[in-house]
Design a protein around this motif. Structure first.
Motif, PDB file in Angstrom:
ATOM      1  N   ASP A   8       0.828  -1.209   0.000  1.00 10.76           N
ATOM      2  CA  ASP A   8       0.000   0.000   0.000  1.00 10.76           C
ATOM      3  C   ASP A   8       0.864   1.260   0.000  1.00 10.76           C
ATOM      4  N   VAL A   9       1.886   1.289   0.835  1.00 13.47           N
ATOM      5  CA  VAL A   9       2.771   2.457   0.907  1.00 13.47           C
ATOM      6  C   VAL A   9       3.502   2.662  -0.425  1.00 13.47           C
ATOM      7  N   LEU A  10       3.974   1.570  -1.009  1.00 19.76           N
ATOM      8  CA  LEU A  10       4.650   1.677  -2.309  1.00 19.76           C
ATOM      9  C   LEU A  10       3.705   2.262  -3.357  1.00 19.76           C
ATOM     10  N   GLN A  11       2.482   1.786  -3.378  1.00 21.92           N
ATOM     11  CA  GLN A  11       1.514   2.271  -4.364  1.00 21.92           C
ATOM     12  C   GLN A  11       1.133   3.725  -4.097  1.00 21.92           C
ATOM     13  N   ARG A  12       0.842   4.055  -2.831  1.00 24.30           N
ATOM     14  CA  ARG A  12       0.440   5.422  -2.485  1.00 24.30           C
ATOM     15  C   ARG A  12       1.500   6.448  -2.855  1.00 24.30           C
ATOM     16  N   HIS A  13       2.775   6.061  -2.704  1.00 25.79           N
ATOM     17  CA  HIS A  13       3.858   7.011  -2.962  1.00 25.79           C
ATOM     18  C   HIS A  13       4.526   6.794  -4.316  1.00 25.79           C
ATOM     19  N   ALA A  14       3.948   5.906  -5.115  1.00 23.65           N
ATOM     20  CA  ALA A  14       4.460   5.603  -6.458  1.00 23.65           C
ATOM     21  C   ALA A  14       5.964   5.299  -6.418  1.00 23.65           C
ATOM     22  N   LEU A  15       6.352   4.516  -5.417  1.00 17.79           N
ATOM     23  CA  LEU A  15       7.749   4.120  -5.272  1.00 17.79           C
ATOM     24  C   LEU A  15       7.945   2.741  -5.888  1.00 17.79           C
ATOM     25  N   GLN A  16       8.958   2.624  -6.719  1.00 13.37           N
ATOM     26  CA  GLN A  16       9.267   1.327  -7.308  1.00 13.37           C
ATOM     27  C   GLN A  16       9.729   0.393  -6.193  1.00 13.37           C
ATOM     28  N   PRO A  17       9.207  -0.828  -6.132  1.00 11.12           N
ATOM     29  CA  PRO A  17       9.553  -1.744  -5.037  1.00 11.12           C
ATOM     30  C   PRO A  17      11.056  -1.982  -4.908  1.00 11.12           C
ATOM     31  N   GLN A  18      11.779  -2.018  -6.011  1.00 11.87           N
ATOM     32  CA  GLN A  18      13.221  -2.282  -5.942  1.00 11.87           C
ATOM     33  C   GLN A  18      14.000  -1.111  -5.341  1.00 11.87           C
ATOM     34  N   ARG A  19      13.334   0.021  -5.102  1.00 13.51           N
ATOM     35  CA  ARG A  19      13.969   1.170  -4.456  1.00 13.51           C
ATOM     36  C   ARG A  19      13.811   1.123  -2.931  1.00 13.51           C
ATOM     37  N   LEU A  20      13.093   0.123  -2.418  1.00 13.93           N
ATOM     38  CA  LEU A  20      12.892  -0.020  -0.977  1.00 13.93           C
ATOM     39  C   LEU A  20      13.651  -1.230  -0.467  1.00 13.93           C
ATOM     40  N   THR A  21      14.448  -1.012   0.576  1.00 12.06           N
ATOM     41  CA  THR A  21      15.125  -2.105   1.270  1.00 12.06           C
ATOM     42  C   THR A  21      14.664  -2.098   2.721  1.00 12.06           C
ATOM     43  N   LEU A  22      14.165  -3.238   3.170  1.00 11.41           N
ATOM     44  CA  LEU A  22      13.799  -3.393   4.573  1.00 11.41           C
ATOM     45  C   LEU A  22      14.964  -4.056   5.290  1.00 11.41           C
ATOM     46  N   GLU A  23      15.363  -3.468   6.404  1.00 10.00           N
ATOM     47  CA  GLU A  23      16.505  -3.959   7.166  1.00 10.00           C
ATOM     48  C   GLU A  23      16.024  -4.578   8.468  1.00 10.00           C
ATOM     49  N   ILE A  24      16.578  -5.747   8.754  1.00 10.85           N
ATOM     50  CA  ILE A  24      16.268  -6.421  10.014  1.00 10.85           C
ATOM     51  C   ILE A  24      17.579  -6.898  10.622  1.00 10.85           C
ATOM     52  N   THR A  25      17.712  -6.743  11.926  1.00 13.09           N
ATOM     53  CA  THR A  25      18.966  -7.144  12.556  1.00 13.09           C
ATOM     54  C   THR A  25      19.139  -8.649  12.481  1.00 13.09           C
ATOM     55  N   GLU A  26      20.388  -9.040  12.451  1.00 14.39           N
ATOM     56  CA  GLU A  26      20.729 -10.466  12.370  1.00 14.39           C
ATOM     57  C   GLU A  26      20.109 -11.250  13.525  1.00 14.39           C
ATOM     58  N   THR A  27      20.220 -10.732  14.727  1.00 15.31           N
ATOM     59  CA  THR A  27      19.703 -11.432  15.904  1.00 15.31           C
ATOM     60  C   THR A  27      18.195 -11.603  15.819  1.00 15.31           C
ATOM     61  N   THR A  28      17.490 -10.548  15.429  1.00 18.59           N
ATOM     62  CA  THR A  28      16.032 -10.630  15.301  1.00 18.59           C
ATOM     63  C   THR A  28      15.642 -11.605  14.212  1.00 18.59           C
ATOM     64  N   SER A  56      17.721  -6.608   3.770  1.00 21.33           N
ATOM     65  CA  SER A  56      19.113  -6.544   4.219  1.00 21.33           C
ATOM     66  C   SER A  56      19.212  -7.012   5.665  1.00 21.33           C
ATOM     67  N   ILE A  57      20.302  -7.722   5.970  1.00 17.85           N
ATOM     68  CA  ILE A  57      20.592  -8.085   7.359  1.00 17.85           C
ATOM     69  C   ILE A  57      21.451  -6.980   7.953  1.00 17.85           C
ATOM     70  N   ASP A  58      20.903  -6.314   8.957  1.00 18.70           N
ATOM     71  CA  ASP A  58      21.582  -5.213   9.633  1.00 18.70           C
ATOM     72  C   ASP A  58      22.417  -5.765  10.788  1.00 18.70           C
ATOM     73  N   ASP A  59      23.472  -5.045  11.151  1.00 20.20           N
ATOM     74  CA  ASP A  59      24.352  -5.419  12.271  1.00 20.20           C
ATOM     75  C   ASP A  59      24.949  -6.806  12.083  1.00 20.20           C
ATOM     76  N   PHE A  60      25.273  -7.156  10.838  1.00 18.10           N
ATOM     77  CA  PHE A  60      25.778  -8.492  10.569  1.00 18.10           C
ATOM     78  C   PHE A  60      27.105  -8.716  11.276  1.00 18.10           C
ATOM     79  N   GLY A  61      27.230  -9.894  11.863  1.00 18.38           N
ATOM     80  CA  GLY A  61      28.445 -10.270  12.571  1.00 18.38           C
ATOM     81  C   GLY A  61      28.308 -10.218  14.071  1.00 18.38           C
ATOM     82  N   THR A  62      27.196  -9.661  14.557  1.00 19.89           N
ATOM     83  CA  THR A  62      27.015  -9.556  16.007  1.00 19.89           C
ATOM     84  C   THR A  62      26.071 -10.615  16.542  1.00 19.89           C
ATOM     85  N   GLY A  63      25.409 -11.331  15.666  1.00 14.74           N
ATOM     86  CA  GLY A  63      24.436 -12.338  16.082  1.00 14.74           C
ATOM     87  C   GLY A  63      24.992 -13.734  15.953  1.00 14.74           C
ATOM     88  N   TYR A  64      24.131 -14.645  15.617  1.00 10.03           N
ATOM     89  CA  TYR A  64      24.533 -16.040  15.584  1.00 10.03           C
ATOM     90  C   TYR A  64      24.024 -16.716  14.312  1.00 10.03           C
TER      91      TYR A  64
END
Length: 168
Positions: free
Chosen positions: A33-53, A76-84
């Protein structure tokens, strides 16, 4: 920004998500919905989640991340190298990039072992076909060393402090 400033058409947006977000069944429809509302191409969005999470929510995460990637959103995996992370999982996770944790970047000044960790993560990312990003770059020396190692993308206070939208 992309509509108002055509020179920013290639601008990518990175957004951190939490474990709660990852487990929310409304995440995919919300992102779409956010991508459509803001006419943002999906490949321009990266969601980051920490390695541990990510590793802690792996059973929930795989389907959600795969669905996000199917619509074109990057992960993307954020804070890579600090988790397991298990290398077994890392090679099969639906991710596009690894962000080397800032503790290793800052630590490069303190000893060669941190330089070797950065080099190892870079080599691992390349061998898996993932983009590698160094975070926490605060000095010109760190930037030069990362460039010498071949790290292609970086972020940190040396490059830019956080900015308001009107300052961008």
């Amino acid at each position: 920004w992309q509509r108002a400033h055509p020179r920013l058409a290639q601008l990518d947006m990175h957004v951190n998500i939490s474990g709660r977000d990852l487990g929310n069944p409304a995440l995919l429809p919300l992102v779409c919905d956010v991508l459509q509302r803001h006419a943002l191409q999906p490949q321009r969005l990266t969601l980051e989640i920490t390695e541990t999470t990510l590793m802690g929510k792996l059973s929930v995460a795989l389907d959600v991340l795969q669905a996000l990637r199917q619509v074109g959103v990057k992960v993307s995996i954020d804070d890579f190298g600090t988790g397991y992370s298990s290398l077994t999982y890392l090679s099969t996770l639906p991710i596009d990039s690894l962000k080397i944790d800032r503790s290793f970047v800052i630590g490069m000044d303190n000893g060669p072992q941190n330089v070797e960790i950065v080099r190892a993560v870079l080599d691992l990312g390349r061998s898996l076909g993932k983009k590698v990003i160094a975070e926490g770059i605060e000095t010109a020396e760190q930037l030069a060393r990362l460039e010498d190692l071949g790290v292609p993308v970086g972020q940190g206070y040396l490059l830019s402090r956080p900015l308001r939208a009107d300052q961008l």
